[in-house]
Design a protein around this motif. Structure first.
Motif, PDB file in Angstrom:
ATOM      1  N   ALA A   9       0.837  -1.209   0.000  1.00  0.00           N
ATOM      2  CA  ALA A   9       0.000   0.000   0.000  1.00  0.00           C
ATOM      3  C   ALA A   9       0.873   1.261   0.000  1.00  0.00           C
ATOM      4  CB  ALA A   9      -0.941  -0.003   1.201  1.00  0.00           C
ATOM      5  N   ALA A  10       1.979   1.231   0.709  1.00  0.00           N
ATOM      6  CA  ALA A  10       2.875   2.382   0.755  1.00  0.00           C
ATOM      7  C   ALA A  10       3.538   2.629  -0.599  1.00  0.00           C
ATOM      8  CB  ALA A  10       3.929   2.187   1.835  1.00  0.00           C
ATOM      9  N   GLU A  11       3.834   1.568  -1.320  1.00  0.00           N
ATOM     10  CA  GLU A  11       4.474   1.712  -2.634  1.00  0.00           C
ATOM     11  C   GLU A  11       3.501   2.236  -3.677  1.00  0.00           C
ATOM     12  OE1 GLU A  11       6.055  -2.211  -3.250  1.00  0.00           O
ATOM     13  OE2 GLU A  11       7.640  -1.899  -1.755  1.00  0.00           O
ATOM     14  N   THR A  12       2.253   1.803  -3.620  1.00  0.00           N
ATOM     15  CA  THR A  12       1.276   2.206  -4.646  1.00  0.00           C
ATOM     16  C   THR A  12       0.448   3.414  -4.234  1.00  0.00           C
ATOM     17  OG1 THR A  12      -0.398   0.715  -3.752  1.00  0.00           O
ATOM     18  CG2 THR A  12       1.065  -0.172  -5.485  1.00  0.00           C
ATOM     19  N   THR A  57      -0.856   5.735  13.374  1.00  0.00           N
ATOM     20  CA  THR A  57      -1.571   5.935  12.114  1.00  0.00           C
ATOM     21  C   THR A  57      -0.510   5.959  11.026  1.00  0.00           C
ATOM     22  OG1 THR A  57      -3.276   7.224  13.213  1.00  0.00           O
ATOM     23  CG2 THR A  57      -3.107   7.488  10.832  1.00  0.00           C
ATOM     24  N   LEU A  58      -0.632   5.040  10.061  1.00  0.00           N
ATOM     25  CA  LEU A  58       0.393   4.894   9.021  1.00  0.00           C
ATOM     26  C   LEU A  58       0.015   5.604   7.730  1.00  0.00           C
ATOM     27  CD1 LEU A  58       1.217   1.137   9.650  1.00  0.00           C
ATOM     28  CD2 LEU A  58       2.388   3.153  10.567  1.00  0.00           C
ATOM     29  N   PHE A  59      -1.290   5.788   7.490  1.00  0.00           N
ATOM     30  CA  PHE A  59      -1.761   6.423   6.263  1.00  0.00           C
ATOM     31  C   PHE A  59      -2.759   7.528   6.589  1.00  0.00           C
ATOM     32  CE2 PHE A  59      -0.664   2.128   4.870  1.00  0.00           C
ATOM     33  CZ  PHE A  59       0.085   2.374   3.729  1.00  0.00           C
ATOM     34  N   VAL A  60      -2.757   8.560   5.758  1.00  0.00           N
ATOM     35  CA  VAL A  60      -3.838   9.539   5.734  1.00  0.00           C
ATOM     36  C   VAL A  60      -4.687   9.128   4.533  1.00  0.00           C
ATOM     37  CG1 VAL A  60      -4.449  11.965   5.375  1.00  0.00           C
ATOM     38  CG2 VAL A  60      -2.402  11.373   6.698  1.00  0.00           C
ATOM     39  N   ARG A  61      -5.972   8.824   4.796  1.00  0.00           N
ATOM     40  CA  ARG A  61      -6.854   8.351   3.736  1.00  0.00           C
ATOM     41  C   ARG A  61      -7.981   9.360   3.545  1.00  0.00           C
ATOM     42  NH1 ARG A  61      -6.146   4.286   7.562  1.00  0.00           N
ATOM     43  NH2 ARG A  61      -5.096   2.413   6.905  1.00  0.00           N
ATOM     44  N   ALA A  66       5.092   8.775  10.544  1.00  0.00           N
ATOM     45  CA  ALA A  66       5.382   7.457  11.133  1.00  0.00           C
ATOM     46  C   ALA A  66       5.373   6.381  10.045  1.00  0.00           C
ATOM     47  CB  ALA A  66       4.360   7.122  12.213  1.00  0.00           C
ATOM     48  N   GLY A  67       4.422   6.476   9.118  1.00  0.00           N
ATOM     49  CA  GLY A  67       4.350   5.517   8.018  1.00  0.00           C
ATOM     50  C   GLY A  67       5.575   5.578   7.127  1.00  0.00           C
ATOM     51  N   THR A  68       6.089   6.793   6.901  1.00  0.00           N
ATOM     52  CA  THR A  68       7.289   6.959   6.074  1.00  0.00           C
ATOM     53  C   THR A  68       8.492   6.278   6.728  1.00  0.00           C
ATOM     54  OG1 THR A  68       6.438   9.055   5.213  1.00  0.00           O
ATOM     55  CG2 THR A  68       8.811   8.685   4.998  1.00  0.00           C
ATOM     56  N   VAL A  69       8.626   6.451   8.039  1.00  0.00           N
ATOM     57  CA  VAL A  69       9.734   5.807   8.760  1.00  0.00           C
ATOM     58  C   VAL A  69       9.586   4.286   8.713  1.00  0.00           C
ATOM     59  CG1 VAL A  69      10.776   5.457  11.046  1.00  0.00           C
ATOM     60  CG2 VAL A  69      10.194   7.769  10.266  1.00  0.00           C
ATOM     61  N   LEU A  70       8.378   3.797   8.999  1.00  0.00           N
ATOM     62  CA  LEU A  70       8.179   2.340   8.979  1.00  0.00           C
ATOM     63  C   LEU A  70       8.368   1.758   7.588  1.00  0.00           C
ATOM     64  CD1 LEU A  70       5.300   1.462  11.465  1.00  0.00           C
ATOM     65  CD2 LEU A  70       7.722   0.934  11.610  1.00  0.00           C
ATOM     66  N   TYR A  71       7.976   2.498   6.553  1.00  0.00           N
ATOM     67  CA  TYR A  71       8.182   2.000   5.189  1.00  0.00           C
ATOM     68  C   TYR A  71       9.675   1.755   4.947  1.00  0.00           C
ATOM     69  CZ  TYR A  71       8.619   1.691   0.174  1.00  0.00           C
ATOM     70  OH  TYR A  71       8.943   1.266  -1.083  1.00  0.00           O
ATOM     71  N   ALA A  72      10.510   2.723   5.299  1.00  0.00           N
ATOM     72  CA  ALA A  72      11.956   2.568   5.098  1.00  0.00           C
ATOM     73  C   ALA A  72      12.509   1.409   5.927  1.00  0.00           C
ATOM     74  CB  ALA A  72      12.677   3.875   5.459  1.00  0.00           C
ATOM     75  N   GLU A  73      12.092   1.323   7.187  1.00  0.00           N
ATOM     76  CA  GLU A  73      12.641   0.287   8.072  1.00  0.00           C
ATOM     77  C   GLU A  73      12.116  -1.106   7.734  1.00  0.00           C
ATOM     78  OE1 GLU A  73      15.171   0.884  10.143  1.00  0.00           O
ATOM     79  OE2 GLU A  73      15.072   2.938   9.390  1.00  0.00           O
TER      80      GLU A  73
END
Length: 194
Positions: free
Chosen positions: A12-15, A46-50, A60-67
């Protein structure tokens, strides 16, 4: 938290599109959304703003995506290393040679070929007496010992496999003969523990 939840999040983070992310993973969008929601609940983040118009990562989602991306790559690398070790393509080979054996006649060419075919295998060479090599093979300190055929009588037959790698009869007809000095027994043998 499961690997599947992490994979759902990464897709979901990639697309930045839940429908497309679910399609890439061959699952229903509701399953993807549920797994991401469970992940957010478990992490209390909260990882996404929808919105109806877009999806984007929170800080927070950006950091977790990288890690998480690094984490899954480490996992894939670990599995590949394990597979390579299983196939004998990586690892460590302890080779024992007789200290009195003229291994310079045949060993350099064989080691060069082995290193070329298996560049990720580290090879350590130990020289020793018949007894030292035999003990090294039996206690696991030496993987393969290059010895002479008469020495095999002192190895336990149930624990050792061996293969002849040269003999006087081969020596005479070989295009690259191994030059054996007089008095050396007829057969050289490579042995290892079962």
């Amino acid at each position: 938290m499961t690997i599947f939840q992490i994979q759902c999040f990464l897709s979901a983070a990639e697309t930045l599109n839940f429908t497309e992310a679910a399609s890439r993973m061959f699952i229903a969008q509701s399953s993807l959304s549920r797994n991401i929601s469970h992940l957010e609940s478990e992490l209390n983040l909260t990882l996404f703003v929808r919105t109806k118009k877009y999806v984007r990562l929170t800080p927070a989602g950006t950091v977790l995506y990288a890690e998480f991306s690094k984490l899954l790559q480490l996992g894939r690398t670990a599995v590949q290393k394990a597979k390579n070790a299983e196939l004998g393509e990586t690892g460590h080979l302890h080779l024992g040679v007789l200290e009195t054996q003229r291994s310079e006649n045949f060993l350099p060419d064989q080691l060069t070929r082995l290193r070329k075919n298996h560049p990720n295998v580290r090879i350590d060479i130990t020289s020793g007496t018949f007894r030292e090599l035999r003990e090294g093979v039996l206690n696991g300190d030496i993987d393969i010992a290059l010895t002479l055929s008469f020495d095999l009588e002192d190895y336990p037959a149930d624990d050792i496999v061996y293969q002849v790698f040269f003999s006087r009869s081969q020596n005479a007809s070989s295009p690259n003969p191994i030059r054996l000095p007089p008095g050396i027994p007829l057969t050289g043998t490579c042995c290892a523990r079962r």
